[in-house]
Design a protein around this motif. Structure first.
Motif, PDB file in Angstrom:
ATOM      1  N   ASP A 188       0.826  -1.201   0.000  1.00 32.30           N
ATOM      2  CA  ASP A 188       0.000   0.000   0.000  1.00 32.30           C
ATOM      3  C   ASP A 188       0.863   1.255   0.000  1.00 32.30           C
ATOM      4  OD1 ASP A 188       0.880   0.363   2.625  1.00 32.30           O
ATOM      5  OD2 ASP A 188      -0.977  -0.365   3.530  1.00 32.30           O
ATOM      6  N   VAL A 189       0.194   2.394   0.092  1.00 29.70           N
ATOM      7  CA  VAL A 189       0.881   3.686   0.027  1.00 29.70           C
ATOM      8  C   VAL A 189       1.942   3.802   1.113  1.00 29.70           C
ATOM      9  CG1 VAL A 189       0.572   6.172   0.350  1.00 29.70           C
ATOM     10  CG2 VAL A 189      -1.023   4.901  -1.091  1.00 29.70           C
ATOM     11  N   ALA A 190       1.608   3.379   2.326  1.00 32.25           N
ATOM     12  CA  ALA A 190       2.559   3.496   3.431  1.00 32.25           C
ATOM     13  C   ALA A 190       3.832   2.705   3.145  1.00 32.25           C
ATOM     14  CB  ALA A 190       1.910   3.019   4.733  1.00 32.25           C
ATOM     15  N   ASP A 191       3.695   1.505   2.581  1.00 27.06           N
ATOM     16  CA  ASP A 191       4.867   0.692   2.242  1.00 27.06           C
ATOM     17  C   ASP A 191       5.785   1.432   1.277  1.00 27.06           C
ATOM     18  OD1 ASP A 191       4.099  -1.645   3.717  1.00 27.06           O
ATOM     19  OD2 ASP A 191       2.694  -2.151   2.122  1.00 27.06           O
ATOM     20  N   ALA A 211      -8.076   5.786  -1.088  1.00 28.28           N
ATOM     21  CA  ALA A 211      -8.419   5.157   0.193  1.00 28.28           C
ATOM     22  C   ALA A 211      -7.216   5.257   1.114  1.00 28.28           C
ATOM     23  CB  ALA A 211      -8.805   3.693  -0.011  1.00 28.28           C
ATOM     24  N   LEU A 212      -7.462   5.059   2.407  1.00 28.61           N
ATOM     25  CA  LEU A 212      -6.400   5.031   3.408  1.00 28.61           C
ATOM     26  C   LEU A 212      -6.425   3.657   4.067  1.00 28.61           C
ATOM     27  CD1 LEU A 212      -7.131   8.517   5.023  1.00 28.61           C
ATOM     28  CD2 LEU A 212      -5.359   7.981   3.352  1.00 28.61           C
ATOM     29  N   PRO A 213      -5.828   2.651   3.446  1.00 35.46           N
ATOM     30  CA  PRO A 213      -6.008   1.277   3.924  1.00 35.46           C
ATOM     31  C   PRO A 213      -5.368   0.992   5.270  1.00 35.46           C
ATOM     32  CG  PRO A 213      -4.404   1.361   2.146  1.00 35.46           C
ATOM     33  CD  PRO A 213      -5.001   2.718   2.233  1.00 35.46           C
ATOM     34  N   ASP A 214      -4.259   1.661   5.614  1.00 36.93           N
ATOM     35  CA  ASP A 214      -3.592   1.405   6.891  1.00 36.93           C
ATOM     36  C   ASP A 214      -3.081   2.742   7.407  1.00 36.93           C
ATOM     37  OD1 ASP A 214      -2.107   0.617   9.067  1.00 36.93           O
ATOM     38  OD2 ASP A 214      -1.133  -1.071   8.052  1.00 36.93           O
ATOM     39  N   ALA A 215      -3.960   3.472   8.084  1.00 38.23           N
ATOM     40  CA  ALA A 215      -3.607   4.815   8.530  1.00 38.23           C
ATOM     41  C   ALA A 215      -2.494   4.784   9.571  1.00 38.23           C
ATOM     42  CB  ALA A 215      -4.841   5.519   9.093  1.00 38.23           C
ATOM     43  N   ALA A 216      -2.444   3.756  10.401  1.00 35.52           N
ATOM     44  CA  ALA A 216      -1.398   3.676  11.424  1.00 35.52           C
ATOM     45  C   ALA A 216      -0.022   3.542  10.769  1.00 35.52           C
ATOM     46  CB  ALA A 216      -1.665   2.507  12.362  1.00 35.52           C
ATOM     47  N   ALA A 217       0.091   2.667   9.772  1.00 37.20           N
ATOM     48  CA  ALA A 217       1.361   2.531   9.054  1.00 37.20           C
ATOM     49  C   ALA A 217       1.692   3.815   8.306  1.00 37.20           C
ATOM     50  CB  ALA A 217       1.288   1.352   8.088  1.00 37.20           C
ATOM     51  N   ALA A 247     -14.494   5.512  -7.016  1.00 35.51           N
ATOM     52  CA  ALA A 247     -13.312   4.950  -6.360  1.00 35.51           C
ATOM     53  C   ALA A 247     -13.515   3.473  -6.054  1.00 35.51           C
ATOM     54  CB  ALA A 247     -13.005   5.720  -5.078  1.00 35.51           C
ATOM     55  N   GLN A 248     -14.724   3.123  -5.603  1.00 35.27           N
ATOM     56  CA  GLN A 248     -15.013   1.727  -5.280  1.00 35.27           C
ATOM     57  C   GLN A 248     -14.897   0.837  -6.509  1.00 35.27           C
ATOM     58  OE1 GLN A 248     -15.545   0.374  -2.297  1.00 35.27           O
ATOM     59  NE2 GLN A 248     -15.853  -1.673  -3.107  1.00 35.27           N
ATOM     60  N   SER A 249     -15.402   1.313  -7.639  1.00 31.91           N
ATOM     61  CA  SER A 249     -15.368   0.498  -8.852  1.00 31.91           C
ATOM     62  C   SER A 249     -14.003   0.545  -9.525  1.00 31.91           C
ATOM     63  CB  SER A 249     -16.442   0.968  -9.835  1.00 31.91           C
ATOM     64  OG  SER A 249     -16.191   2.303 -10.230  1.00 31.91           O
ATOM     65  N   HIS A 250     -13.207   1.594  -9.220  1.00 33.90           N
ATOM     66  CA  HIS A 250     -11.918   1.750  -9.892  1.00 33.90           C
ATOM     67  C   HIS A 250     -10.882   0.780  -9.356  1.00 33.90           C
ATOM     68  CE1 HIS A 250      -8.174   4.459 -10.657  1.00 33.90           C
ATOM     69  NE2 HIS A 250      -8.332   3.577 -11.627  1.00 33.90           N
ATOM     70  N   THR A 251     -10.629   0.827  -8.057  1.00 36.65           N
ATOM     71  CA  THR A 251      -9.576  -0.016  -7.488  1.00 36.65           C
ATOM     72  C   THR A 251     -10.004  -0.665  -6.170  1.00 36.65           C
ATOM     73  OG1 THR A 251      -8.629   1.933  -6.412  1.00 36.65           O
ATOM     74  CG2 THR A 251      -7.678   1.278  -8.521  1.00 36.65           C
ATOM     75  N   ALA A 252     -11.275  -0.919  -6.023  1.00 38.27           N
ATOM     76  CA  ALA A 252     -11.789  -1.537  -4.797  1.00 38.27           C
ATOM     77  C   ALA A 252     -11.464  -0.699  -3.581  1.00 38.27           C
ATOM     78  CB  ALA A 252     -11.218  -2.947  -4.623  1.00 38.27           C
ATOM     79  N   SER A 253     -11.362   0.618  -3.769  1.00 39.63           N
ATOM     80  CA  SER A 253     -11.015   1.509  -2.666  1.00 39.63           C
ATOM     81  C   SER A 253     -12.270   2.136  -2.099  1.00 39.63           C
ATOM     82  CB  SER A 253     -10.080   2.618  -3.161  1.00 39.63           C
ATOM     83  OG  SER A 253      -8.885   2.083  -3.654  1.00 39.63           O
ATOM     84  N   LEU A 254     -12.513   1.920  -0.822  1.00 38.76           N
ATOM     85  CA  LEU A 254     -13.609   2.608  -0.156  1.00 38.76           C
ATOM     86  C   LEU A 254     -13.098   3.972   0.262  1.00 38.76           C
ATOM     87  CD1 LEU A 254     -16.490   2.506   0.826  1.00 38.76           C
ATOM     88  CD2 LEU A 254     -15.684   1.541   2.971  1.00 38.76           C
ATOM     89  N   ALA A 255     -13.600   5.015  -0.395  1.00 36.05           N
ATOM     90  CA  ALA A 255     -13.020   6.345  -0.248  1.00 36.05           C
ATOM     91  C   ALA A 255     -13.105   6.842   1.187  1.00 36.05           C
ATOM     92  CB  ALA A 255     -13.717   7.320  -1.193  1.00 36.05           C
ATOM     93  N   GLY A 256     -14.192   6.525   1.878  1.00 31.69           N
ATOM     94  CA  GLY A 256     -14.288   6.903   3.278  1.00 31.69           C
ATOM     95  C   GLY A 256     -14.533   8.380   3.470  1.00 31.69           C
ATOM     96  N   ASP A 257     -14.187   8.858   4.650  1.00 27.16           N
ATOM     97  CA  ASP A 257     -14.494  10.216   5.061  1.00 27.16           C
ATOM     98  C   ASP A 257     -13.363  11.146   4.651  1.00 27.16           C
ATOM     99  OD1 ASP A 257     -15.061  12.562   6.461  1.00 27.16           O
ATOM    100  OD2 ASP A 257     -16.084  11.448   8.042  1.00 27.16           O
ATOM    101  N   ALA A 258     -13.635  12.000   3.659  1.00 27.16           N
ATOM    102  CA  ALA A 258     -12.608  12.913   3.160  1.00 27.16           C
ATOM    103  C   ALA A 258     -12.212  13.932   4.215  1.00 27.16           C
ATOM    104  CB  ALA A 258     -13.108  13.621   1.903  1.00 27.16           C
ATOM    105  N   VAL A 583     -12.939   6.216  15.089  1.00 28.53           N
ATOM    106  CA  VAL A 583     -12.865   5.804  13.688  1.00 28.53           C
ATOM    107  C   VAL A 583     -11.926   4.612  13.593  1.00 28.53           C
ATOM    108  CG1 VAL A 583     -12.240   6.487  11.346  1.00 28.53           C
ATOM    109  CG2 VAL A 583     -13.323   8.138  12.889  1.00 28.53           C
ATOM    110  N   GLU A 584     -12.418   3.551  13.024  1.00 23.82           N
ATOM    111  CA  GLU A 584     -11.639   2.320  12.956  1.00 23.82           C
ATOM    112  C   GLU A 584     -10.305   2.552  12.248  1.00 23.82           C
ATOM    113  OE1 GLU A 584     -12.087  -2.344  11.499  1.00 23.82           O
ATOM    114  OE2 GLU A 584     -13.750  -0.940  11.264  1.00 23.82           O
ATOM    115  N   GLY A 585      -9.223   2.109  12.879  1.00 29.54           N
ATOM    116  CA  GLY A 585      -7.904   2.215  12.293  1.00 29.54           C
ATOM    117  C   GLY A 585      -7.251   3.572  12.449  1.00 29.54           C
ATOM    118  N   ILE A 586      -7.968   4.556  12.983  1.00 27.20           N
ATOM    119  CA  ILE A 586      -7.420   5.906  13.108  1.00 27.20           C
ATOM    120  C   ILE A 586      -7.388   6.351  14.559  1.00 27.20           C
ATOM    121  CG2 ILE A 586      -7.818   8.346  12.557  1.00 27.20           C
ATOM    122  CD1 ILE A 586      -8.743   7.434   9.798  1.00 27.20           C
TER     123      ILE A 586
END
Length: 687
Positions: A188-191, A211-217, A247-258, A583-586
């Protein structure tokens, strides 16, 4: 080998296997055009060569273990191929093939891919590929520009179009890496941010998020960027409902709360932009001149129109253009023709015919003041138009007069700045920016970043995910009376209250003065609209008010569980909304707004990730559009800011102390001249 080492091997491979059919030939040609000097073969059981590369029948027939394999094969064959590559010790895979979790039937296939890969990192699937222009490697299905910089910007994105825009743009920005992550199934982006930050040739990073898949990382990588002084420019897609669906249909990314994404970016000290063009110009401002230490700006133009229009725009964006000082103005006046006066913005519209030596004294006089940066706004003529040497002379003079301080040239039209002019500016330490609004936004972003860069605390960026929400069932919302009783026990200022069933048994509460009456209806959050609130009721009128309210609710098929009777609070100076949610993960997120309907009508709110310093919370409050209502607008009294901040901190501490609380909203927190009173509370517990 660590995960980071594996990714570094993937980004700078010496041996590459292309796995696919004839359609990979253009990508192979693009790899060669960008200077890849390592070993490369194609894997295809039916062909002898593809794009000039010899083919072997299977990965087991490769004469060496690839550092990188690029997959462009049918989705049904991907999992077995990934497993085979993992078995032979392949360094990593770029999976360009789509048809995984971004599609209706692909989630299980993506899970199988992850299992088959084991420790081998896979970028993608459904990604455009990766280019490392610093080391001459481009492993992408499309043409994303040719670059051979010694230093440059790393661009990380979910999809390919954004990378193509930046990679192919005629904007003079050197690109170090283009990294397309697709679904981010394993990487992901963090990696990737963590890895590119280890490359000393990277001057800045630009990230396009869906999307922000792993906000902690991501927070740990952000802290690393801050420690190394590498600016990050972020752009977030999926802000609207339509954008989230895309975003969901593009890369399976749940855009979430901007809004939360923006709060994260602020916490990380990142620069958030809205468009690719704004991103490019901001990166150029960060790459080609010194980062400003503040926003005090010396503004020069060759047009009265742009002195007015550009000055308005620059000031709106936060650049400060103070007039020349009393000590400097005479020197500017002496250097100018008699019909031009010293000012900031400084209009030198009649200086076009002057040589550089004649213009330099004007700029040197102007630069005597202690400006943080200089901006020169003009528009180069088209090819075949006026003699460009005049423009070259004035830009060279401005760059020299800046004396090593940050300086930008903003061409009013994005497409009209010739490449040779840009090259001369860059060599002189001047950022050549294209487009009036994007250019001035870039200057403003750099100034704001420079002003806060030294105050960033990398350790404070790392998220405390212990405060995150945990997956659970439907939450349970307490009644207003229960919520307030709980907050009162926690030491919050809550109106004195009694709960009654009606006018019958138990009698009515003996509260002094007029009271407020509220119906307690399970699930009813907006009481006013339903007629479930009545104010300034005398003791004598209370029985009738309860009966009338019960009748109104019955007409709407609403049955109150009881009635809350409270003391009336004196007319407040202002109202505040204070919202806290996990917020989960944040972690714990704080939202502040001027209360009542204003927050909905004006969209005027501020969001912070907690914990946050008290000063940061106060800055957020004072940054609201309606903040003057808190600080004494037009002779009105100011609210007790210390009490307000005490109340916000107490609310946050209460939520943090009880992990079963998922959300708490106070609307309003009534602010009198001496108190901060919880007038309404919605508290939800984990299901």
């Amino acid at each position: 080998m660590s995960r980071a080492d594996r990714l570094r091997r993937l980004l700078a491979p010496q041996r590459v296997a292309w796995i696919g059919g004839g359609g990979i030939a253009p990508a192979i040609a693009n790899m060669r055009a960008n200077g890849f000097a390592g070993a490369a073969l194609a894997v295809n059981p039916k062909r002898a060569e593809i794009g000039g590369l010899p083919c072997v029948a299977s990965v087991n027939d490769l004469p060496w273990v690839p550092d990188l394999a690029v997959l462009v094969i049918p989705k049904e064959a991907v999992v077995d191929m990934v497993a085979a590559l993992s078995r032979i010790g392949c360094g990593g895979v770029i999976c360009i093939t789509s048809g995984f979790s971004e599609s209706a039937d692909g989630a299980a296939r993506e899970a199988s891919l992850i299992a088959a890969a084991g420790e081998m990192p896979v970028i993608g699937p459904n990604c455009p590929g990766v280019a490392n222009f610093l080391d001459g490697g481009a492993f992408m299905m499309d043409h994303f520009g040719h670059h051979a910089p010694e230093r440059g910007v790393a661009v990380i994105s979910n999809g390919g179009a954004y990378l193509s825009d930046l990679g192919c743009a005629d904007r003079a920005q050197p690109i170090a890496y283009l990294i397309g992550l697709g679904n981010q199934a394993m990487v992901d982006v963090a990696d990737m941010l963590d890895v590119v930050l280890d490359d000393e040739r990277v001057t800045a990073v630009n990230i396009y998020f869906e999307a922000l898949p792993d906000a902690a990382a991501l927070s740990r990588a952000a802290a690393k960027a801050a420690r190394r002084g590498i600016p990050v420019v972020a752009i977030k897609g999926g802000r609207s409902a339509a954008g989230m669906r895309a975003a969901q249909s593009h890369t399976a990314s749940l855009a979430g709360d901007a809004v939360i994404a923006s709060a994260l970016f602020r916490r990380f000290g990142w620069i958030e932009v809205d468009t690719p063009s704004e991103a490019i110009e901001t990166l150029k401002m960060l790459s080609f001149t010194q980062v400003p230490k503040g926003a005090r700006t010396g503004f020069v133009t060759s047009s009265g129109s742009y002195a007015v229009l550009g000055g308005d725009m620059a000031e709106r964006l936060g650049l400060r253009m103070e007039p020349p000082s009393q000590g400097t103005a005479p020197a500017i006046d002496a250097a100018l023709p008699p019909y031009v006066g010293p000012a900031n913005p400084l209009d030198i519209s009649d200086a076009h015919g002057w040589a550089r030596e004649e213009q330099l004294p004007i700029y040197q006089a102007f630069a005597r003041d202690d400006y943080d940066l200089f901006v020169q706004v003009m528009c180069y003529p088209p090819e075949g138009g006026w003699d460009m040497s005049t423009w070259d002379a004035t830009t060279a003079a401005m760059a020299e007069a800046a004396g090593g301080r940050p300086v930008a040239f903003v061409n009013t039209l994005a497409e009209a700045l010739p490449p040779q002019a840009r090259a001369r500016m860059i060599a002189a330490g001047m950022a050549p920016l294209q487009g009036l609004e994007d250019g001035l936004r870039a200057v403003s972003h750099a100034a704001a970043y420079g002003a806060r860069r030294d105050t960033l605390d990398p350790n404070a960026m790392i998220l405390n995910t212990e405060d995150s929400a945990r997956p659970g069932g439907q939450g349970r919302t307490l009644s207003e009376a229960e919520a307030k009783a709980r907050l009162a026990r926690a030491g919050l200022d809550v109106p004195r209250q009694r709960v009654v069933a009606g006018t019958g048994a138990g009698g009515l509460p003996d509260l002094p003065g007029p009271v407020a009456l509220k119906a307690l209806v399970p699930g009813l959050l907006h009481k006013t609209e339903a007629g479930a609130v009545a104010l300034d009721i005398s003791s004598a009128d209370l029985p009738g008010a309860i009966s009338a309210m019960a009748d109104r609710l019955e007409a709407q098929d609403l049955t109150p569980a009881g009635f809350l009777v409270e003391e009336m609070i004196p007319a407040p100076v202002a109202e505040l909304l204070v919202g806290l949610r996990r917020v989960e993960g944040i972690g714990l997120v704080l939202t502040l707004a001027v209360g009542g309907v204003a927050v909905e009508l004006m969209g005027d709110s501020a969001t912070l990730i907690l914990p946050a310093p008290r000063g940061e919370v106060e800055t957020a409050l004072r940054g609201l559009k309606l903040a003057p209502l808190l600080t004494g607008y037009r002779g009105r009294p100011a609210v007790p800011m210390d009490r307000v901040l005490d109340a916000i901190e107490a609310l946050a501490a209460h939520v943090r102390s009880y992990p079963d609380i998922t959300e708490l909203e106070i609307n309003p927190l009534l602010l009198t001249e001496t108190r901060a009173v919880v007038a309404d509370a919605v508290l939800t517990l984990k299901g």
